[in-house]
Design a protein around this motif. Structure first.
Motif, PDB file in Angstrom:
ATOM      1  N   LEU A  81       0.836  -1.211   0.000  1.00  0.00           N
ATOM      2  CA  LEU A  81       0.000   0.000   0.000  1.00  0.00           C
ATOM      3  C   LEU A  81       0.870   1.259   0.000  1.00  0.00           C
ATOM      4  O   LEU A  81       0.560   2.233  -0.688  1.00  0.00           O
ATOM      5  CB  LEU A  81      -0.916  -0.014   1.220  1.00  0.00           C
ATOM      6  CG  LEU A  81      -2.062  -1.034   1.167  1.00  0.00           C
ATOM      7  CD1 LEU A  81      -2.627  -1.275   2.559  1.00  0.00           C
ATOM      8  CD2 LEU A  81      -3.160  -0.551   0.219  1.00  0.00           C
ATOM      9  N   ARG A  82       1.941   1.223   0.750  1.00  0.00           N
ATOM     10  CA  ARG A  82       2.850   2.379   0.801  1.00  0.00           C
ATOM     11  C   ARG A  82       3.535   2.621  -0.539  1.00  0.00           C
ATOM     12  O   ARG A  82       4.000   3.736  -0.821  1.00  0.00           O
ATOM     13  CB  ARG A  82       3.905   2.150   1.883  1.00  0.00           C
ATOM     14  CG  ARG A  82       3.338   2.068   3.293  1.00  0.00           C
ATOM     15  CD  ARG A  82       4.370   1.530   4.283  1.00  0.00           C
ATOM     16  NE  ARG A  82       3.800   1.390   5.613  1.00  0.00           N
ATOM     17  CZ  ARG A  82       4.445   0.840   6.650  1.00  0.00           C
ATOM     18  NH1 ARG A  82       5.685   0.383   6.477  1.00  0.00           N
ATOM     19  NH2 ARG A  82       3.861   0.766   7.819  1.00  0.00           N
ATOM     20  N   PHE A  83       3.601   1.570  -1.358  1.00  0.00           N
ATOM     21  CA  PHE A  83       4.266   1.674  -2.661  1.00  0.00           C
ATOM     22  C   PHE A  83       3.286   1.949  -3.808  1.00  0.00           C
ATOM     23  O   PHE A  83       3.691   1.885  -4.968  1.00  0.00           O
ATOM     24  CB  PHE A  83       5.065   0.402  -2.951  1.00  0.00           C
ATOM     25  CG  PHE A  83       6.447   0.394  -2.355  1.00  0.00           C
ATOM     26  CD1 PHE A  83       7.477   1.053  -2.994  1.00  0.00           C
ATOM     27  CD2 PHE A  83       6.712  -0.251  -1.163  1.00  0.00           C
ATOM     28  CE1 PHE A  83       8.763   1.056  -2.460  1.00  0.00           C
ATOM     29  CE2 PHE A  83       7.976  -0.262  -0.608  1.00  0.00           C
ATOM     30  CZ  PHE A  83       9.008   0.397  -1.249  1.00  0.00           C
ATOM     31  N   TYR A  84       2.031   2.246  -3.500  1.00  0.00           N
ATOM     32  CA  TYR A  84       1.080   2.605  -4.561  1.00  0.00           C
ATOM     33  C   TYR A  84       1.630   3.711  -5.464  1.00  0.00           C
ATOM     34  O   TYR A  84       1.631   3.572  -6.691  1.00  0.00           O
ATOM     35  CB  TYR A  84      -0.251   3.031  -3.950  1.00  0.00           C
ATOM     36  CG  TYR A  84      -1.315   1.949  -3.911  1.00  0.00           C
ATOM     37  CD1 TYR A  84      -1.018   0.643  -3.534  1.00  0.00           C
ATOM     38  CD2 TYR A  84      -2.634   2.233  -4.250  1.00  0.00           C
ATOM     39  CE1 TYR A  84      -1.988  -0.342  -3.493  1.00  0.00           C
ATOM     40  CE2 TYR A  84      -3.612   1.248  -4.219  1.00  0.00           C
ATOM     41  CZ  TYR A  84      -3.287  -0.029  -3.839  1.00  0.00           C
ATOM     42  OH  TYR A  84      -4.253  -0.999  -3.800  1.00  0.00           O
ATOM     43  N   PRO A  85       2.096   4.846  -4.908  1.00  0.00           N
ATOM     44  CA  PRO A  85       2.633   5.897  -5.785  1.00  0.00           C
ATOM     45  C   PRO A  85       3.886   5.454  -6.533  1.00  0.00           C
ATOM     46  O   PRO A  85       4.179   5.969  -7.619  1.00  0.00           O
ATOM     47  CB  PRO A  85       2.943   7.045  -4.811  1.00  0.00           C
ATOM     48  CG  PRO A  85       2.086   6.776  -3.614  1.00  0.00           C
ATOM     49  CD  PRO A  85       2.043   5.287  -3.506  1.00  0.00           C
ATOM     50  N   PHE A  86       4.635   4.516  -5.950  1.00  0.00           N
ATOM     51  CA  PHE A  86       5.818   3.996  -6.634  1.00  0.00           C
ATOM     52  C   PHE A  86       5.435   3.310  -7.937  1.00  0.00           C
ATOM     53  O   PHE A  86       6.162   3.394  -8.938  1.00  0.00           O
ATOM     54  CB  PHE A  86       6.564   3.023  -5.721  1.00  0.00           C
ATOM     55  CG  PHE A  86       7.701   2.304  -6.383  1.00  0.00           C
ATOM     56  CD1 PHE A  86       8.865   2.973  -6.704  1.00  0.00           C
ATOM     57  CD2 PHE A  86       7.605   0.953  -6.693  1.00  0.00           C
ATOM     58  CE1 PHE A  86       9.922   2.309  -7.321  1.00  0.00           C
ATOM     59  CE2 PHE A  86       8.650   0.281  -7.315  1.00  0.00           C
ATOM     60  CZ  PHE A  86       9.816   0.962  -7.626  1.00  0.00           C
ATOM     61  N   ALA A  87       4.287   2.618  -7.925  1.00  0.00           N
ATOM     62  CA  ALA A  87       3.797   2.006  -9.164  1.00  0.00           C
ATOM     63  C   ALA A  87       3.528   3.095 -10.209  1.00  0.00           C
ATOM     64  O   ALA A  87       3.819   2.907 -11.400  1.00  0.00           O
ATOM     65  CB  ALA A  87       2.522   1.211  -8.893  1.00  0.00           C
ATOM     66  N   GLY A  88       2.996   4.218  -9.754  1.00  0.00           N
ATOM     67  CA  GLY A  88       2.794   5.349 -10.664  1.00  0.00           C
ATOM     68  C   GLY A  88       4.113   5.915 -11.154  1.00  0.00           C
ATOM     69  O   GLY A  88       4.231   6.330 -12.314  1.00  0.00           O
ATOM     70  N   LEU A  89       5.106   5.928 -10.279  1.00  0.00           N
ATOM     71  CA  LEU A  89       6.447   6.384 -10.671  1.00  0.00           C
ATOM     72  C   LEU A  89       7.025   5.488 -11.757  1.00  0.00           C
ATOM     73  O   LEU A  89       7.655   5.968 -12.713  1.00  0.00           O
ATOM     74  CB  LEU A  89       7.359   6.394  -9.445  1.00  0.00           C
ATOM     75  CG  LEU A  89       8.843   6.703  -9.688  1.00  0.00           C
ATOM     76  CD1 LEU A  89       9.022   8.102 -10.267  1.00  0.00           C
ATOM     77  CD2 LEU A  89       9.640   6.559  -8.384  1.00  0.00           C
TER      78      LEU A  89
ATOM     79  N   MET B 213       1.691   9.125 -10.485  1.00  0.00           N
ATOM     80  CA  MET B 213       1.954   8.969  -9.055  1.00  0.00           C
ATOM     81  C   MET B 213       0.825   9.555  -8.223  1.00  0.00           C
ATOM     82  O   MET B 213       0.332   8.927  -7.279  1.00  0.00           O
ATOM     83  CB  MET B 213       3.279   9.652  -8.692  1.00  0.00           C
ATOM     84  CG  MET B 213       4.500   9.010  -9.280  1.00  0.00           C
ATOM     85  SD  MET B 213       6.011   9.872  -8.790  1.00  0.00           S
ATOM     86  CE  MET B 213       6.080   9.495  -7.050  1.00  0.00           C
ATOM     87  N   MET B 214       0.414  10.767  -8.559  1.00  0.00           N
ATOM     88  CA  MET B 214      -0.654  11.431  -7.815  1.00  0.00           C
ATOM     89  C   MET B 214      -1.963  10.670  -7.917  1.00  0.00           C
ATOM     90  O   MET B 214      -2.712  10.563  -6.948  1.00  0.00           O
ATOM     91  CB  MET B 214      -0.838  12.863  -8.342  1.00  0.00           C
ATOM     92  CG  MET B 214       0.298  13.801  -8.044  1.00  0.00           C
ATOM     93  SD  MET B 214      -0.037  15.464  -8.694  1.00  0.00           S
ATOM     94  CE  MET B 214       1.512  16.287  -8.322  1.00  0.00           C
TER      95      MET B 214
END
Length: 252
Positions: free
Chosen positions: A35-43, A147-148
């Motif tokens: 869950l903490r890496f959700y934006p990382f997937a967007g990155l 990411m957002m």
């Protein structure tokens, strides 16, 4: 450390189609890191788009480059969130009761509202992406927007309740805390604070998340995997529209 690495891999496996043939444990700690890496997937998605843009920029006409980027954008997410858009469109388009909408939401069949929604979403996304690329001198937004969009999905999962005690949204929410949301935000903030444009974009993205979440609650009495997935597509379109508006009216 192992939980963190597995969490990053799980986030990529769940939210993208990057080939990662790794079996990860699905325990509580690993899922929290995912869950903490959700934006990382967007990155990962945005970084790939940014790389392709810089490799092909100047070699191809902008309209062709825009289509390549949009095609890759859909491919890297596996169309997962577009599926959510289609399901939500069919359900809301029925104008039925909440129970009827939820029944349609779970139906795997594709209706006319689903087809129309995805056609117009991709058309608007392509037009706005072209316009923004044509107007902007700094393409960092290509990384920031995916990411957002995924951070706001995490925010929705934290703030709004699922309409059923099963399914993906309910499953993820059980492992989500405010601390996880704050850690996830640390992926986004270094990008968001680099430019006034991105600060505005991030602030309005938070507004979008609450507006969409409240709309989903009004339509379905809660959120689920489809509504959250649809919000990711909606957030990306919203960000492109906001960005173009800022350029159009000379605000930035």
């Amino acid at each position: 450390m192992k939980n963190m690495v597995y969490g990053a891999i799980l986030a990529l496996q769940f939210l993208t189609r990057f080939p990662l043939p790794v079996n990860c444990s699905m325990d509580h700690n690993t899922l929290k890191w995912a869950l903490r890496f959700y934006p990382f997937a967007g990155l990962a998605i945005g970084g790939t788009l940014y790389l392709i843009y810089n490799l092909l920029n100047g070699l191809l006409p902008l309209y062709m480059l825009t289509l390549i980027l949009l095609t890759l954008w859909v491919f890297l997410s596996g169309g997962l969130h577009l599926d959510g858009v289609m399901d939500v469109a069919d359900a809301v388009g029925s104008n039925g009761s909440t129970e009827k909408k939820i029944e349609i939401l779970k139906d795997s069949r594709v209706g006319s509202f689903a087809v129309l929604s995805v056609i117009f979403l991709l058309l608007w996304k392509s037009v706005l992406l072209y316009a923004v690329l044509d107007s902007s001198e700094n393409e960092l937004f290509i990384i920031a927007i995916p990411m957002m969009a995924r951070f706001q999905a995490l925010l929705q999962l934290f703030v709004f309740h699922p309409f059923q005690n099963k399914g993906m949204a309910h499953y993820w929410k059980q492992h989500l805390s405010m601390r996880d949301v704050i850690i996830a935000a640390c992926w986004v903030l270094p990008f968001a604070i680099t430019q006034v444009t991105l600060i505005i974009l991030f602030s309005l993205q938070i507004c979008f998340s609450f507006i969409f979440g409240k709309w989903a609650v009004r339509q379905f009495q809660g959120v689920n995997g489809d509504t959250v997935g649809a919000s990711i597509e909606g957030a990306e379109l919203w960000n492109l529209a906001v960005l173009y508006s800022l350029f159009l009216f000379g605000i930035v």
